[in-house]
Design an enzyme around this catalytic site. Structure first.
Site, PDB file in Angstrom:
ATOM      1  N   ASN A 208       0.849  -1.197   0.000  1.00  0.00           N
ATOM      2  CA  ASN A 208       0.000   0.000   0.000  1.00  0.00           C
ATOM      3  C   ASN A 208       0.885   1.248   0.000  1.00  0.00           C
ATOM      4  O   ASN A 208       2.116   1.145  -0.023  1.00  0.00           O
ATOM      5  CB  ASN A 208      -0.955  -0.015   1.190  1.00  0.00           C
ATOM      6  CG  ASN A 208      -0.202  -0.053   2.504  1.00  0.00           C
ATOM      7  OD1 ASN A 208       0.490   0.897   2.862  1.00  0.00           O
ATOM      8  ND2 ASN A 208      -0.302  -1.168   3.230  1.00  0.00           N
ATOM      9  N   PHE A 322      -3.783   2.748  15.157  1.00  0.00           N
ATOM     10  CA  PHE A 322      -4.109   3.770  14.168  1.00  0.00           C
ATOM     11  C   PHE A 322      -5.225   3.196  13.302  1.00  0.00           C
ATOM     12  O   PHE A 322      -5.316   1.979  13.131  1.00  0.00           O
ATOM     13  CB  PHE A 322      -2.894   4.115  13.285  1.00  0.00           C
ATOM     14  CG  PHE A 322      -2.098   5.279  13.816  1.00  0.00           C
ATOM     15  CD1 PHE A 322      -1.365   5.156  14.978  1.00  0.00           C
ATOM     16  CD2 PHE A 322      -2.086   6.501  13.154  1.00  0.00           C
ATOM     17  CE1 PHE A 322      -0.637   6.220  15.485  1.00  0.00           C
ATOM     18  CE2 PHE A 322      -1.358   7.581  13.636  1.00  0.00           C
ATOM     19  CZ  PHE A 322      -0.631   7.437  14.804  1.00  0.00           C
ATOM     20  N   LYS A 336     -13.033  -0.393  15.716  1.00  0.00           N
ATOM     21  CA  LYS A 336     -11.734  -1.094  15.722  1.00  0.00           C
ATOM     22  C   LYS A 336     -11.128  -1.059  17.117  1.00  0.00           C
ATOM     23  O   LYS A 336     -10.569  -2.031  17.602  1.00  0.00           O
ATOM     24  CB  LYS A 336     -10.746  -0.400  14.773  1.00  0.00           C
ATOM     25  CG  LYS A 336     -10.746  -0.984  13.384  1.00  0.00           C
ATOM     26  CD  LYS A 336      -9.770  -0.282  12.466  1.00  0.00           C
ATOM     27  CE  LYS A 336     -10.126  -0.642  11.032  1.00  0.00           C
ATOM     28  NZ  LYS A 336      -9.479   0.168  10.040  1.00  0.00           N
TER      29      LYS A 336
HETATM   30  O1  PMT Z   1       3.056   6.092   6.504  1.00  0.00           O
HETATM   31  P1  PMT Z   1       2.366   7.375   6.149  1.00  0.00           P
HETATM   32  O2  PMT Z   1       2.388   7.657   4.662  1.00  0.00           O
HETATM   33  O3  PMT Z   1       2.846   8.551   6.963  1.00  0.00           O
HETATM   34  O4  PMT Z   1       0.801   7.167   6.487  1.00  0.00           O
HETATM   35  C1  PMT Z   1       0.394   7.034   7.815  1.00  0.00           C
HETATM   36  C2  PMT Z   1      -0.785   6.065   7.926  1.00  0.00           C
HETATM   37  C3  PMT Z   1      -1.973   6.598   7.151  1.00  0.00           C
HETATM   38  C4  PMT Z   1      -0.409   4.677   7.380  1.00  0.00           C
HETATM   39  C5  PMT Z   1      -1.119   5.957   9.467  1.00  0.00           C
HETATM   40  O5  PMT Z   1      -1.470   7.226   9.931  1.00  0.00           O
HETATM   41  C6  PMT Z   1      -2.249   4.980   9.712  1.00  0.00           C
HETATM   42  O6  PMT Z   1      -3.432   5.319   9.687  1.00  0.00           O
HETATM   43  N1  PMT Z   1      -1.926   3.690   9.986  1.00  0.00           N
HETATM   44  C7  PMT Z   1      -2.886   2.598  10.143  1.00  0.00           C
HETATM   45  C8  PMT Z   1      -3.277   2.118   8.769  1.00  0.00           C
HETATM   46  C9  PMT Z   1      -4.483   1.186   8.730  1.00  0.00           C
HETATM   47  O7  PMT Z   1      -5.151   1.124   7.764  1.00  0.00           O
HETATM   48  O8  PMT Z   1      -4.733   0.505   9.754  1.00  0.00           O
HETATM   49  P2  PMT Z   1      -5.960  -0.545   9.848  1.00  0.00           P
HETATM   50  O9  PMT Z   1      -7.223   0.234  10.005  1.00  0.00           O
HETATM   51  O10 PMT Z   1      -5.855  -1.528   8.756  1.00  0.00           O
HETATM   52  O11 PMT Z   1      -5.577  -1.282  11.168  1.00  0.00           O
HETATM   53  C10 PMT Z   1      -5.942  -0.821  12.470  1.00  0.00           C
HETATM   54  C11 PMT Z   1      -4.752  -1.017  13.412  1.00  0.00           C
HETATM   55  O12 PMT Z   1      -4.400  -2.407  13.494  1.00  0.00           O
HETATM   56  C12 PMT Z   1      -3.496  -0.289  12.995  1.00  0.00           C
HETATM   57  O13 PMT Z   1      -2.905   0.193  14.173  1.00  0.00           O
HETATM   58  C13 PMT Z   1      -2.648  -1.366  12.347  1.00  0.00           C
HETATM   59  O14 PMT Z   1      -1.263  -1.103  12.509  1.00  0.00           O
HETATM   60  C14 PMT Z   1      -3.061  -2.621  13.103  1.00  0.00           C
HETATM   61  N2  PMT Z   1      -3.017  -3.866  12.299  1.00  0.00           N
HETATM   62  C15 PMT Z   1      -3.821  -4.003  11.209  1.00  0.00           C
HETATM   63  C16 PMT Z   1      -3.804  -5.179  10.505  1.00  0.00           C
HETATM   64  C17 PMT Z   1      -2.931  -6.216  10.906  1.00  0.00           C
HETATM   65  N3  PMT Z   1      -2.896  -7.345  10.237  1.00  0.00           N
HETATM   66  N4  PMT Z   1      -2.143  -6.048  11.961  1.00  0.00           N
HETATM   67  C18 PMT Z   1      -2.164  -4.885  12.664  1.00  0.00           C
HETATM   68  O15 PMT Z   1      -1.418  -4.744  13.642  1.00  0.00           O
END
Ligand code: PMT
Length: 401
Positions: A208, A322, A336
């Site tokens: 991504n 996040f 979440k």
């Molecule tokens: O890197 P940049 O360009 O500065 O952008 C920053 C960002 C947009 C990536 C950041 O601010 C952000 O939002 N990160 C989370 C991205 C995301 O889509 O997370 P999620 O909604 O898929 O997941 C929720 C949380 O679970 C996150 O904390 C993620 O790290 C965690 N997760 C998700 C899936 C997974 N398999 N394992 C995880 O630990």
């Protein structure tokens, strides 16, 4: 970053003195007020006029100087300073400062100062490794002096090794770190940042647009706030922040292993990484051919949810997630947070957060939504770090630092 800070920049006589001119510019650009003082030897490497033109202030080189009201710049300059930075600091200067000599302006400034002293050593690698220099540096540290660097690399003399002055950009970062309030002193932070890359074949994969900027800014802000920081980074091109331990990984499963190996040590886990939710069931061992094998079908498997796994540990660290969403930020982010049992989640819209240097974030907790003003990621990172520190202090029954 250094708005309003008054820095006396002392330059001693080494080849790296030319970098002090760049440093002067960067300090000014960071908002600092800079007064340059040169040793006589430094003035032989770079003209005082260069520093005067850059800093807009007369340059001090002598112990007695009629341009200062009381004629004693070694007293006056340091009284009006937030820090005295000697860059470059030669072996000779370090030796004299360690002994408390005061036979020229810079050593007298160091001895008479009423502000912190930071030194950025620069010398030949043998001089740096010499037991006399080691003793002098140890003495200076024991006297409360902050030693920045040196780093390793090719030296002006043609030899290679430790003794190069830190680059001016790094010295500015070190000064920013020096002045940052130590609201996370003694805490251990584990962070993830960037995307993951899930291989389809040796050259293709699912990933991504996360640049790693938000996570790296948080790692830097946390280290500046006094935390010991380990950053587990997906494939990104960001420079490692000053004082941060970095571990590079590629896939979600590698990231999970790296996190689980270190999480027992962590007081706080901040999961900024945009972890791929799915991976190809099997990565081809050789490049998939376009024509010969027809349209490839991708079978996907779910990746482990690292954050949920950490939050479910019997004794989890303080977990911060996040959430990047296209819409319904509050509803999705809070869902979440509750599903993963997190005290705090930082929500951002993908059009604000992914890739760029700025972001608009909202902190979500049991009490609701707490928006932060739109800002660059470094500013937001400092605010998020302050917020985490306040929550930790409340959890530990302490007043926030
Ligand atoms: O890197 P940049 O360009 O500065 O952008 C920053 C960002 C947009 C990536 C950041 O601010 C952000 O939002 N990160 C989370 C991205 C995301 O889509 O997370 P999620 O909604 O898929 O997941 C929720 C949380 O679970 C996150 O904390 C993620 O790290 C965690 N997760 C998700 C899936 C997974 N398999 N394992 C995880 O630990």
């Amino acid at each position: 970053m250094l708005q309003g800070k008054r820095i006396v920049l002392g330059v001693t006589g080494g080849v790296a003195a030319y970098k002090a001119a760049v440093l002067t510019r960067l300090l000014l650009a960071a908002g600092a007020e800079v007064q340059v003082a040169l040793s006589e030897a430094a003035a032989g490497f770079v003209s005082p006029m260069t520093f005067q033109a850059l800093s807009g202030k007369p340059i001090m080189t002598r112990l007695e100087d009629a341009r200062v009201d009381n004629g004693m710049p070694h007293i006056t300059l340091s009284r009006a300073a937030d820090a005295l930075l000697i860059a470059p600091a030669t072996a000779h200067f370090l030796a004299r400062a360690a002994q408390g000599l005061a036979d020229d302006l810079l050593t007298a400034l160091a001895l008479a100062r009423a502000c912190p002293l930071l030194v950025a050593p620069a010398m030949n690698r043998q001089m740096w490794e010499h037991p006399a220099t080691r003793r002098n540096v140890a003495q200076l540290r024991a006297d409360g002096v902050t030693v920045l660097g040196p780093c390793s690399g090719l030296q002006a003399c043609g030899e290679e090794g430790e003794g190069r002055m830190l680059e001016p950009e790094m010295l500015v970062k070190a000064l920013v770190a020096f002045f940052a309030p130590k609201v996370l002193a003694g805490e251990k932070l584990l962070l993830t940042a960037g995307p993951t890359f899930e291989a389809i074949d040796p050259v293709r994969g699912l990933t991504n647009l996360s640049s790693g900027r938000m996570g790296f800014a948080l790692a830097e802000a946390a280290a500046n706030a006094g935390a010991s920081v380990t950053l587990i980074a997906g494939p990104v091109a960001q420079p490692t922040p000053f004082g941060v331990e970095r571990i590079d990984v590629v896939s979600a499963r590698e990231m999970r292993v790296a996190v689980l190996e270190r999480v027992a040590e962590a007081d706080v886990f901040v999961s900024v990484a945009a972890v791929a939710d799915y991976r190809p069931a099997q990565a081809a061992g050789r490049k998939i051919k376009k024509d010969a094998e027809g349209l490839p079908m991708l079978e996907l498997l779910p990746n482990p949810d690292i954050l949920a796994e950490v939050a479910a540990l019997p004794q989890p660290p303080f977990c911060v997630g996040f959430a990047a969403e296209s819409e319904n930020l509050e509803t999705y982010a809070q869902a979440k947070r509750r599903r993963k049992k997190l005290p705090l989640i930082v929500g951002n819209l993908i059009q604000d957060g992914f890739g760029g240097v700025s972001n608009r974030v909202i902190l979500f907790d049991d009490a609701g939504a707490h928006p932060l003003p739109f800002a660059d990621k470094a500013t937001l990172a400092r605010q998020i770090v302050d917020n985490i520190a306040q929550r930790l202090a409340r959890n530990q029954g302490k007043e926030p630092a």
